[in-house]
Design a protein around this motif. Structure first.
Motif, PDB file in Angstrom:
ATOM      1  N   VAL A 112      -4.499   6.312  -0.740  1.00 54.92           N
ATOM      2  CA  VAL A 112      -3.754   5.072  -0.609  1.00 54.92           C
ATOM      3  C   VAL A 112      -3.977   4.285  -1.890  1.00 54.92           C
ATOM      4  O   VAL A 112      -5.106   4.177  -2.374  1.00 54.92           O
ATOM      5  N   ASP A 157      -9.304   9.718   1.245  1.00 56.58           N
ATOM      6  CA  ASP A 157      -9.982  10.130   2.459  1.00 56.58           C
ATOM      7  C   ASP A 157     -10.769  11.391   2.158  1.00 56.58           C
ATOM      8  O   ASP A 157     -10.235  12.304   1.519  1.00 56.58           O
ATOM      9  N   HIS A 189       0.981   5.288   0.476  1.00 62.97           N
ATOM     10  CA  HIS A 189       0.259   6.450   1.005  1.00 62.97           C
ATOM     11  C   HIS A 189       0.833   7.712   0.360  1.00 62.97           C
ATOM     12  O   HIS A 189       2.050   7.879   0.294  1.00 62.97           O
ATOM     13  N   GLN A 230     -16.273   7.345   7.187  1.00 62.76           N
ATOM     14  CA  GLN A 230     -15.230   6.350   6.936  1.00 62.76           C
ATOM     15  C   GLN A 230     -14.011   6.978   6.268  1.00 62.76           C
ATOM     16  O   GLN A 230     -14.060   8.091   5.774  1.00 62.76           O
ATOM     17  N   THR A 231     -12.924   6.212   6.254  1.00 67.34           N
ATOM     18  CA  THR A 231     -11.683   6.631   5.612  1.00 67.34           C
ATOM     19  C   THR A 231     -11.276   5.549   4.608  1.00 67.34           C
ATOM     20  O   THR A 231     -12.005   4.572   4.417  1.00 67.34           O
ATOM     21  N   TRP A 232     -10.101   5.700   4.028  1.00 68.84           N
ATOM     22  CA  TRP A 232      -9.576   4.718   3.082  1.00 68.84           C
ATOM     23  C   TRP A 232      -9.563   3.322   3.684  1.00 68.84           C
ATOM     24  O   TRP A 232      -9.700   2.329   2.984  1.00 68.84           O
ATOM     25  N   TYR A 233      -9.422   3.247   4.998  1.00 74.45           N
ATOM     26  CA  TYR A 233      -9.274   1.967   5.691  1.00 74.45           C
ATOM     27  C   TYR A 233     -10.478   1.044   5.462  1.00 74.45           C
ATOM     28  O   TYR A 233     -10.342  -0.174   5.481  1.00 74.45           O
ATOM     29  N   ALA A 234     -11.639   1.615   5.207  1.00 73.65           N
ATOM     30  CA  ALA A 234     -12.832   0.820   4.920  1.00 73.65           C
ATOM     31  C   ALA A 234     -12.655  -0.004   3.642  1.00 73.65           C
ATOM     32  O   ALA A 234     -13.295  -1.040   3.468  1.00 73.65           O
ATOM     33  N   TRP A 235     -11.771   0.439   2.751  1.00 70.24           N
ATOM     34  CA  TRP A 235     -11.535  -0.216   1.467  1.00 70.24           C
ATOM     35  C   TRP A 235     -10.298  -1.112   1.466  1.00 70.24           C
ATOM     36  O   TRP A 235      -9.929  -1.646   0.421  1.00 70.24           O
ATOM     37  N   ARG A 236      -9.625  -1.292   2.592  1.00 70.71           N
ATOM     38  CA  ARG A 236      -8.327  -1.968   2.629  1.00 70.71           C
ATOM     39  C   ARG A 236      -8.344  -3.346   1.972  1.00 70.71           C
ATOM     40  O   ARG A 236      -7.420  -3.690   1.246  1.00 70.71           O
ATOM     41  N   GLU A 237      -9.358  -4.141   2.203  1.00 67.36           N
ATOM     42  CA  GLU A 237      -9.413  -5.474   1.603  1.00 67.36           C
ATOM     43  C   GLU A 237      -9.772  -5.405   0.117  1.00 67.36           C
ATOM     44  O   GLU A 237      -9.279  -6.190  -0.681  1.00 67.36           O
ATOM     45  N   LEU A 284       0.852  -1.183   0.000  1.00 68.20           N
ATOM     46  CA  LEU A 284       0.000   0.000   0.000  1.00 68.20           C
ATOM     47  C   LEU A 284       0.893   1.241   0.000  1.00 68.20           C
ATOM     48  O   LEU A 284       1.810   1.346   0.805  1.00 68.20           O
TER      49      LEU A 284
END
Length: 71
Positions: A30, A69, A17, A46-53, A15
């Motif tokens: 990201v 974000d 950033h 939400q942030t980018w982290y919601a899309w991590r998978e 990943l």
């Protein structure tokens, strides 16, 4: 698995950033992978982290996944 598959999987796990400035706003994004870009925009709060998978799954399938974000 072959060398191409191994390389694609390695890119999916990496990943990157970045911060970009757009119209005076500093935006965090990201990304992973290479190929045709796919832009992922999370809903508030939400942030980018919601899309991590999803980022990793798209990158593993040959896309460049980019999640931002919200400002």
């Amino acid at each position: 698995m072959n060398a191409f598959t191994d390389n694609t999987q390695a890119q999916a796990n990496e990943l990157t950033h970045r911060y970009v400035r757009i119209d005076g706003q500093r935006i965090h994004c990201v990304s992973a992978g290479s190929g045709r870009p796919v832009l992922l925009i999370p809903g508030w709060p939400q942030t980018w982290y919601a899309w991590r998978e999803v980022i990793q799954a798209l990158a593993a399938r040959g896309f460049q996944a980019i999640a931002v974000d919200p400002p």
